[in-house]
Design an enzyme around this catalytic site. Structure first.
Site, PDB file in Angstrom:
ATOM      1  N   CYS A   1       9.343  -1.947 -10.563  1.00 54.07           N
ATOM      2  CA  CYS A   1       9.562  -2.858  -9.440  1.00 54.07           C
ATOM      3  C   CYS A   1      11.056  -3.141  -9.367  1.00 54.07           C
ATOM      4  CB  CYS A   1       8.783  -4.156  -9.668  1.00 54.07           C
ATOM      5  SG  CYS A   1       9.133  -5.364  -8.394  1.00 54.07           S
TER       6      CYS A   1
ATOM      7  N   ASN B   1       6.345   3.232 -15.430  1.00 53.39           N
ATOM      8  CA  ASN B   1       4.939   2.960 -15.727  1.00 53.39           C
ATOM      9  C   ASN B   1       4.480   3.800 -16.905  1.00 53.39           C
ATOM     10  OD1 ASN B   1       3.132   1.282 -13.811  1.00 53.39           O
ATOM     11  ND2 ASN B   1       4.677   2.210 -12.484  1.00 53.39           N
TER      12      ASN B   1
ATOM     13  N   HIS C   1      -2.094  -2.865 -15.894  1.00 54.34           N
ATOM     14  CA  HIS C   1      -0.954  -2.208 -15.245  1.00 54.34           C
ATOM     15  C   HIS C   1       0.254  -2.489 -16.139  1.00 54.34           C
ATOM     16  CE1 HIS C   1       1.346  -0.938 -11.576  1.00 54.34           C
ATOM     17  NE2 HIS C   1       2.271  -1.746 -12.083  1.00 54.34           N
TER      18      HIS C   1
ATOM     19  N   HIS D   1       3.837  -1.536 -17.713  1.00 56.89           N
ATOM     20  CA  HIS D   1       5.088  -0.759 -17.667  1.00 56.89           C
ATOM     21  C   HIS D   1       5.530  -0.481 -19.110  1.00 56.89           C
ATOM     22  CE1 HIS D   1       6.056  -0.673 -13.334  1.00 56.89           C
ATOM     23  NE2 HIS D   1       5.181  -1.653 -13.304  1.00 56.89           N
TER      24      HIS D   1
ATOM     25  N   ARG E   1       3.465   5.051  -4.944  1.00 56.26           N
ATOM     26  CA  ARG E   1       3.947   3.705  -4.580  1.00 56.26           C
ATOM     27  C   ARG E   1       4.887   3.142  -5.659  1.00 56.26           C
ATOM     28  NH1 ARG E   1       4.193  -1.248  -6.684  1.00 56.26           N
ATOM     29  NH2 ARG E   1       2.137  -0.993  -7.602  1.00 56.26           N
ATOM     30  N   ASP E   2       4.337   2.727  -6.786  1.00 59.23           N
ATOM     31  CA  ASP E   2       5.166   2.125  -7.839  1.00 59.23           C
ATOM     32  C   ASP E   2       6.183   3.151  -8.347  1.00 59.23           C
ATOM     33  OD1 ASP E   2       6.117   0.452  -9.839  1.00 59.23           O
ATOM     34  OD2 ASP E   2       4.144  -0.201 -10.469  1.00 59.23           O
TER      35      ASP E   2
HETATM   36  P1  HMG Z   1      11.189 -11.683   4.539  1.00 56.26           P
HETATM   37  O1  HMG Z   1      12.580 -11.163   4.784  1.00 56.26           O
HETATM   38  O2  HMG Z   1      11.052 -13.061   4.001  1.00 56.26           O
HETATM   39  O3  HMG Z   1      10.210 -11.586   5.778  1.00 56.26           O
HETATM   40  O4  HMG Z   1      10.482 -10.645   3.580  1.00 56.26           O
HETATM   41  P2  HMG Z   1      10.354 -11.618   7.311  1.00 56.26           P
HETATM   42  O5  HMG Z   1       9.012 -11.975   7.821  1.00 56.26           O
HETATM   43  O6  HMG Z   1      11.549 -12.446   7.727  1.00 56.26           O
HETATM   44  O7  HMG Z   1      10.635 -10.089   7.704  1.00 56.26           O
HETATM   45  C1  HMG Z   1      11.866  -9.436   7.510  1.00 56.26           C
HETATM   46  C2  HMG Z   1      11.832  -8.132   8.267  1.00 56.26           C
HETATM   47  O8  HMG Z   1      10.844  -7.264   7.687  1.00 56.26           O
HETATM   48  C3  HMG Z   1      11.399  -8.304   9.735  1.00 56.26           C
HETATM   49  O9  HMG Z   1      12.024  -7.249  10.448  1.00 56.26           O
HETATM   50  C4  HMG Z   1       9.920  -8.045   9.694  1.00 56.26           C
HETATM   51  O10 HMG Z   1       9.388  -7.593  10.922  1.00 56.26           O
HETATM   52  C5  HMG Z   1       9.817  -6.958   8.639  1.00 56.26           C
HETATM   53  P3  HMG Z   1      13.199  -7.565  11.517  1.00 56.26           P
HETATM   54  O11 HMG Z   1      12.594  -8.498  12.517  1.00 56.26           O
HETATM   55  O12 HMG Z   1      14.296  -8.250  10.692  1.00 56.26           O
HETATM   56  O13 HMG Z   1      13.583  -6.217  12.026  1.00 56.26           O
HETATM   57  N1  HMG Z   1       8.543  -6.994   7.945  1.00 56.26           N
HETATM   58  C6  HMG Z   1       7.778  -5.905   7.742  1.00 56.26           C
HETATM   59  N2  HMG Z   1       7.932  -4.628   8.072  1.00 56.26           N
HETATM   60  C7  HMG Z   1       6.938  -3.771   7.696  1.00 56.26           C
HETATM   61  N3  HMG Z   1       5.831  -4.151   7.023  1.00 56.26           N
HETATM   62  C8  HMG Z   1       5.664  -5.432   6.678  1.00 56.26           C
HETATM   63  C9  HMG Z   1       6.647  -6.359   7.041  1.00 56.26           C
HETATM   64  N4  HMG Z   1       6.776  -7.691   6.834  1.00 56.26           N
HETATM   65  C10 HMG Z   1       7.928  -8.052   7.398  1.00 56.26           C
HETATM   66  N5  HMG Z   1       4.572  -5.793   5.999  1.00 56.26           N
HETATM   67  C11 HMG Z   1       8.523  -9.532   2.738  1.00 56.26           C
HETATM   68  C12 HMG Z   1       9.161 -10.867   3.118  1.00 56.26           C
HETATM   69  C13 HMG Z   1       7.245  -9.839   2.017  1.00 56.26           C
HETATM   70  C14 HMG Z   1       8.268  -8.754   4.002  1.00 56.26           C
HETATM   71  C15 HMG Z   1       9.550  -8.765   1.840  1.00 56.26           C
HETATM   72  O14 HMG Z   1       9.936  -9.606   0.797  1.00 56.26           O
HETATM   73  C16 HMG Z   1       8.960  -7.507   1.270  1.00 56.26           C
HETATM   74  O15 HMG Z   1       8.635  -6.586   1.992  1.00 56.26           O
HETATM   75  N6  HMG Z   1       8.859  -7.435  -0.067  1.00 56.26           N
HETATM   76  C17 HMG Z   1       8.269  -6.253  -0.695  1.00 56.26           C
HETATM   77  C18 HMG Z   1       8.529  -6.308  -2.121  1.00 56.26           C
HETATM   78  C19 HMG Z   1       7.948  -5.104  -2.790  1.00 56.26           C
HETATM   79  O16 HMG Z   1       7.439  -4.181  -2.184  1.00 56.26           O
HETATM   80  N7  HMG Z   1       8.074  -5.121  -4.134  1.00 56.26           N
HETATM   81  C20 HMG Z   1       7.584  -4.056  -4.938  1.00 56.26           C
HETATM   82  C21 HMG Z   1       6.099  -4.010  -5.002  1.00 56.26           C
HETATM   83  S1  HMG Z   1       5.393  -5.197  -6.114  1.00 56.26           S
HETATM   84  C22 HMG Z   1       5.469  -4.436  -7.670  1.00 56.26           C
HETATM   85  O17 HMG Z   1       6.076  -3.414  -7.817  1.00 56.26           O
HETATM   86  C23 HMG Z   1       4.694  -5.050  -8.794  1.00 56.26           C
HETATM   87  C24 HMG Z   1       3.401  -4.304  -9.106  1.00 56.26           C
HETATM   88  O18 HMG Z   1       3.644  -2.939  -9.375  1.00 56.26           O
HETATM   89  C25 HMG Z   1       2.725  -4.954 -10.329  1.00 56.26           C
HETATM   90  C26 HMG Z   1       3.710  -5.114 -11.484  1.00 56.26           C
HETATM   91  O19 HMG Z   1       4.175  -4.111 -12.030  1.00 56.26           O
HETATM   92  O20 HMG Z   1       4.025  -6.276 -11.783  1.00 56.26           O
HETATM   93  C27 HMG Z   1       2.415  -4.388  -7.932  1.00 56.26           C
HETATM   94 MG    MG Z   2       4.267  -2.106 -11.274  1.00 62.55          MG
END
Ligand code: HMG
Ligand code: MG
Length: 301
Positions: free
Chosen positions: A244, A253, A211, A213, A12-13
């Site tokens: 991220c 990481n 967690h 990085h 994932r990450d």
């Molecule tokens: P949005 O554009 O505000 O949401 O995104 P929306 O509801 O308008 O949806 C946009 C489109 O995405 C739509 O599709 C939805 O159906 C679809 P369309 O109608 O345009 O064809 N959609 C989805 N599709 C699949 N699965 C879903 C989903 N939700 C909506 N769950 C949203 C808001 C939250 C969806 C978007 O911002 C997003 O997906 N963000 C993900 C960000 C991400 O993954 N970041 C990396 C992970 S976090 C990280 O790495 C940190 C961590 O490691 C800890 C650290 O290191 O700090 C955990």
């Molecule tokens: Mg992370």
């Protein structure tokens, strides 16, 4: 050393920020290899918007493939798999995929929250209140990440009181573990000690994970500081892969093999297995990985 827990986040990450998107077959092969190292917890992917993170678009197929292999006893039945979810749609995917554990992710600052999930902390917390209620009813295990606990790429140094406030709120959601995330890898050991000392007032040690990085080469020192204070759960990513896309820095990481080296010893058999996966990934991703052990003559002779 019993009681140590590791979560492997490379599928994932690790892969979410890579230019080269691995095929479903290669992701499956990666997880099968990881499952053969002795790791007991693996985060398989994320049910997030494919428009935001195209690297994770086949997470549902991947989860189903892996759970099928586990049912057929081709993957160790003791291994716990999880996926990251940002909203109700993500939970629906989780429920229909058959996965038994989800990870939710919140942020210590509004700016990072908006960049990462297009919503502020309070709104995302409200969504997660409903999601966690439903997930508990469905008997899913829930883990949480809190991002940018030390430094935010948009707001700078994060006040400890914000982190403590959000950790307490997350605890109320009934998660079994909260992973304190140094998203930009800027924390120093002194800051780890000071934050965890405060957190222990509100949260039992067993419910906290790290967690970290490794952008500035300080993640191992920080792990050691947390470990000496009694934290036993650590996230790692084979080869040091990861980051991220919204953290603004090329933030790998901490390599899982370095975690094992530090906390279990240089001769632990997991290390060579993890290094061989790191070399395999370097070929698949057509790039060098950051893990120092990958270049060690000690393991390559
Ligand atoms: P949005 O554009 O505000 O949401 O995104 P929306 O509801 O308008 O949806 C946009 C489109 O995405 C739509 O599709 C939805 O159906 C679809 P369309 O109608 O345009 O064809 N959609 C989805 N599709 C699949 N699965 C879903 C989903 N939700 C909506 N769950 C949203 C808001 C939250 C969806 C978007 O911002 C997003 O997906 N963000 C993900 C960000 C991400 O993954 N970041 C990396 C992970 S976090 C990280 O790495 C940190 C961590 O490691 C800890 C650290 O290191 O700090 C955990
Ligand atoms: Mg992370």
């Amino acid at each position: 050393m019993s009681g140590l827990k590791f979560l492997e986040v490379s599928p994932r990450d690790g892969l979410q920020n890579e230019k080269k998107i691995l095929s479903l077959e290669d992701k499956t092969a990666l997880i099968i290899k990881l499952a053969q190292t002795g790791l007991k917890r693996i985060e398989l992917g994320s049910f997030v918007s494919p428009k935001w993170i195209p690297q994770m678009k086949d997470s549902k197929e991947l989860v189903q493939k892996i759970l099928k292999l586990q049912n057929e006893k081709q993957i160790n039945s003791q291994i716990e798999f999880s996926v990251l979810i940002p909203n109700q749609k993500g939970l629906n995917f989780a429920l229909s995929s058959g996965i038994k554990e989800i990870s939710i992710f919140l942020s210590s600052t509004d700016s990072f929250s908006k960049k990462n999930i297009n919503t502020c902390r309070q709104e995302s917390y409200k969504k997660y209140q409903n999601i966690c209620k439903k997930a508990h009813k469905e008997n899913l295990k829930i883990r949480a990440y809190l991002s940018v606990c030390f430094d935010c790429p948009y707001e700078g140094k994060v006040p400890q009181k914000e982190v403590i406030k959000w950790v307490q709120k997350i605890q109320e959601l009934g998660v079994y573990e909260i992973s304190i995330s140094d998203t930009t890898g800027k924390a120093r050991a002194e800051e780890i000690e000071s934050l965890f000392e405060q957190l222990f007032v509100y949260v039992p040690k067993e419910k906290l994970a790290c967690h970290f990085h490794n952008v500035h080469g300080t993640a191992l020192t920080n792990v050691w500081s947390a470990y000496k204070m009694g934290v036993m759960s650590f996230d790692g990513s084979v080869g040091g892969l990861g980051g991220c896309p919204y953290s603004k820095v090329p933030s790998g990481n901490i390599p899982t093999e370095s975690l094992i080296y530090l906390l279990k010893g240089a001769e632990d058999p997991m290390i060579k297995k993890l290094l061989s996966i790191g070399s395999w990934l370097e070929k698949k991703l057509e790039k060098k990985l950051s893990s120092p052990l990958l270049n060690s003559p000690y393991y390559n002779s």
